[in-house]
Scaffold this motif. Structure first.
Motif, PDB file in Angstrom:
ATOM      1  N   ALA A  43       0.840  -1.201   0.000  1.00 52.44           N
ATOM      2  CA  ALA A  43       0.000   0.000   0.000  1.00 52.44           C
ATOM      3  C   ALA A  43       0.873   1.249   0.000  1.00 52.44           C
ATOM      4  O   ALA A  43       0.577   2.229  -0.702  1.00 52.44           O
ATOM      5  N   GLN A  44       1.953   1.238   0.767  1.00 45.46           N
ATOM      6  CA  GLN A  44       2.878   2.376   0.777  1.00 45.46           C
ATOM      7  C   GLN A  44       3.543   2.539  -0.590  1.00 45.46           C
ATOM      8  O   GLN A  44       3.707   3.665  -1.076  1.00 45.46           O
ATOM      9  N   ASN A  45       3.898   1.421  -1.216  1.00 46.40           N
ATOM     10  CA  ASN A  45       4.498   1.453  -2.546  1.00 46.40           C
ATOM     11  C   ASN A  45       3.523   2.050  -3.561  1.00 46.40           C
ATOM     12  O   ASN A  45       3.918   2.854  -4.413  1.00 46.40           O
ATOM     13  N   VAL A  46       2.256   1.685  -3.468  1.00 42.66           N
ATOM     14  CA  VAL A  46       1.240   2.225  -4.371  1.00 42.66           C
ATOM     15  C   VAL A  46       1.100   3.732  -4.163  1.00 42.66           C
ATOM     16  O   VAL A  46       1.012   4.497  -5.134  1.00 42.66           O
ATOM     17  N   MET A  47       1.100   4.180  -2.914  1.00 39.45           N
ATOM     18  CA  MET A  47       0.998   5.619  -2.647  1.00 39.45           C
ATOM     19  C   MET A  47       2.198   6.370  -3.211  1.00 39.45           C
ATOM     20  O   MET A  47       2.048   7.452  -3.799  1.00 39.45           O
ATOM     21  N   ASP A  48       3.398   5.798  -3.065  1.00 39.07           N
ATOM     22  CA  ASP A  48       4.594   6.435  -3.628  1.00 39.07           C
ATOM     23  C   ASP A  48       4.510   6.526  -5.150  1.00 39.07           C
ATOM     24  O   ASP A  48       4.862   7.551  -5.743  1.00 39.07           O
ATOM     25  N   LEU A  49       4.037   5.454  -5.776  1.00 37.41           N
ATOM     26  CA  LEU A  49       3.906   5.460  -7.236  1.00 37.41           C
ATOM     27  C   LEU A  49       2.844   6.457  -7.691  1.00 37.41           C
ATOM     28  O   LEU A  49       3.007   7.114  -8.725  1.00 37.41           O
ATOM     29  N   GLU A  50       1.757   6.587  -6.942  1.00 36.83           N
ATOM     30  CA  GLU A  50       0.734   7.574  -7.293  1.00 36.83           C
ATOM     31  C   GLU A  50       1.290   8.992  -7.204  1.00 36.83           C
ATOM     32  O   GLU A  50       0.978   9.837  -8.045  1.00 36.83           O
ATOM     33  N   LEU A  51       2.130   9.250  -6.202  1.00 39.30           N
ATOM     34  CA  LEU A  51       2.773  10.565  -6.110  1.00 39.30           C
ATOM     35  C   LEU A  51       3.698  10.812  -7.308  1.00 39.30           C
ATOM     36  O   LEU A  51       3.740  11.916  -7.854  1.00 39.30           O
ATOM     37  N   ASP A  52       4.439   9.772  -7.707  1.00 36.65           N
ATOM     38  CA  ASP A  52       5.311   9.896  -8.880  1.00 36.65           C
ATOM     39  C   ASP A  52       4.505  10.195 -10.136  1.00 36.65           C
ATOM     40  O   ASP A  52       4.885  11.054 -10.938  1.00 36.65           O
ATOM     41  N   VAL A  53       3.400   9.499 -10.306  1.00 38.65           N
ATOM     42  CA  VAL A  53       2.557   9.714 -11.488  1.00 38.65           C
ATOM     43  C   VAL A  53       1.984  11.122 -11.477  1.00 38.65           C
ATOM     44  O   VAL A  53       1.967  11.807 -12.509  1.00 38.65           O
ATOM     45  N   ASP A  54       1.540  11.591 -10.311  1.00 40.76           N
ATOM     46  CA  ASP A  54       0.999  12.944 -10.227  1.00 40.76           C
ATOM     47  C   ASP A  54       2.054  13.990 -10.570  1.00 40.76           C
ATOM     48  O   ASP A  54       1.765  14.954 -11.291  1.00 40.76           O
ATOM     49  N   SER A  55       3.274  13.801 -10.073  1.00 38.74           N
ATOM     50  CA  SER A  55       4.324  14.770 -10.386  1.00 38.74           C
ATOM     51  C   SER A  55       4.697  14.712 -11.869  1.00 38.74           C
ATOM     52  O   SER A  55       4.986  15.748 -12.482  1.00 38.74           O
ATOM     53  N   MET A  56       4.677  13.521 -12.456  1.00 42.32           N
ATOM     54  CA  MET A  56       4.976  13.408 -13.894  1.00 42.32           C
ATOM     55  C   MET A  56       3.875  14.055 -14.733  1.00 42.32           C
ATOM     56  O   MET A  56       4.169  14.684 -15.751  1.00 42.32           O
ATOM     57  N   ARG A  57       2.617  13.906 -14.307  1.00 44.20           N
ATOM     58  CA  ARG A  57       1.524  14.572 -15.033  1.00 44.20           C
ATOM     59  C   ARG A  57       1.661  16.087 -14.944  1.00 44.20           C
ATOM     60  O   ARG A  57       1.420  16.797 -15.926  1.00 44.20           O
ATOM     61  N   ALA A  58       2.028  16.588 -13.769  1.00 44.35           N
ATOM     62  CA  ALA A  58       2.219  18.031 -13.618  1.00 44.35           C
ATOM     63  C   ALA A  58       3.371  18.508 -14.489  1.00 44.35           C
ATOM     64  O   ALA A  58       3.292  19.576 -15.117  1.00 44.35           O
ATOM     65  N   GLU A  59       4.443  17.728 -14.545  1.00 41.44           N
ATOM     66  CA  GLU A  59       5.594  18.083 -15.394  1.00 41.44           C
ATOM     67  C   GLU A  59       5.197  18.089 -16.870  1.00 41.44           C
ATOM     68  O   GLU A  59       5.563  18.996 -17.617  1.00 41.44           O
ATOM     69  N   LEU A  60       4.443  17.085 -17.292  1.00 45.39           N
ATOM     70  CA  LEU A  60       3.990  17.022 -18.684  1.00 45.39           C
ATOM     71  C   LEU A  60       3.108  18.214 -19.018  1.00 45.39           C
ATOM     72  O   LEU A  60       3.260  18.832 -20.076  1.00 45.39           O
ATOM     73  N   LYS A  61       2.206  18.551 -18.113  1.00 44.08           N
ATOM     74  CA  LYS A  61       1.333  19.699 -18.346  1.00 44.08           C
ATOM     75  C   LYS A  61       2.146  20.981 -18.433  1.00 44.08           C
ATOM     76  O   LYS A  61       1.891  21.826 -19.293  1.00 44.08           O
ATOM     77  N   ALA A  62       3.135  21.122 -17.561  1.00 40.04           N
ATOM     78  CA  ALA A  62       3.967  22.328 -17.587  1.00 40.04           C
ATOM     79  C   ALA A  62       4.774  22.420 -18.869  1.00 40.04           C
ATOM     80  O   ALA A  62       4.913  23.499 -19.449  1.00 40.04           O
ATOM     81  N   VAL A  63       5.308  21.302 -19.324  1.00 39.03           N
ATOM     82  CA  VAL A  63       6.136  21.317 -20.538  1.00 39.03           C
ATOM     83  C   VAL A  63       5.277  21.581 -21.771  1.00 39.03           C
ATOM     84  O   VAL A  63       5.685  22.312 -22.676  1.00 39.03           O
ATOM     85  N   THR A  64       4.090  21.006 -21.823  1.00 40.36           N
ATOM     86  CA  THR A  64       3.265  21.177 -23.022  1.00 40.36           C
ATOM     87  C   THR A  64       2.548  22.518 -23.062  1.00 40.36           C
ATOM     88  O   THR A  64       2.207  22.994 -24.139  1.00 40.36           O
TER      89      THR A  64
END
Length: 99
Positions: A43-64
């Motif tokens: 469950a902790q691993n899933v939460m960490d991965l969700e945070l990574d995905v959220d930060s990557m989505r924010a980065e993609l939105k910022a770059v595009t």
């Protein structure tokens, strides 16, 4: 067999049944505790991965969507320059030796 031996035999039998009930079978208490710990770690691993995905989505939105950020990335990561007005100088970290 004396009555005391019968009581001891029944007590040992009851204790054996009790221990088998708690620890025996496919999923004993120790197995269930191990699975609980593993579930918490996953469950902790899933939460960490969700945070990574959220930060990557924010980065993609910022770059595009942000041309200033896109230009800064192009300059820093790929060494691009703007038009004919700018020059890019590359400096060697090791001294140049003539052949």
């Amino acid at each position: 067999m004396s009555p005391l031996m019968k009581q001891v035999a029944w007590a040992v039998g009851a204790l054996t049944v009790l221990v088998y009930t708690i620890e025996g079978g496919e999923y004993g208490t120790s197995d269930l505790l191990t699975q609980r710990d593993r579930k918490a770690a996953l469950a902790q691993n899933v939460m960490d991965l969700e945070l990574d995905v959220d930060s990557m989505r924010a980065e993609l939105k910022a770059v595009t969507n942000d041309p200033v950020r896109l230009e800064r990335m192009a300059r820093e990561e790929w060494g691009m320059v703007r038009g004919e007005k700018e020059l890019l100088y590359r400096v060697r970290s090791t001294p140049f030796r003539a052949p």
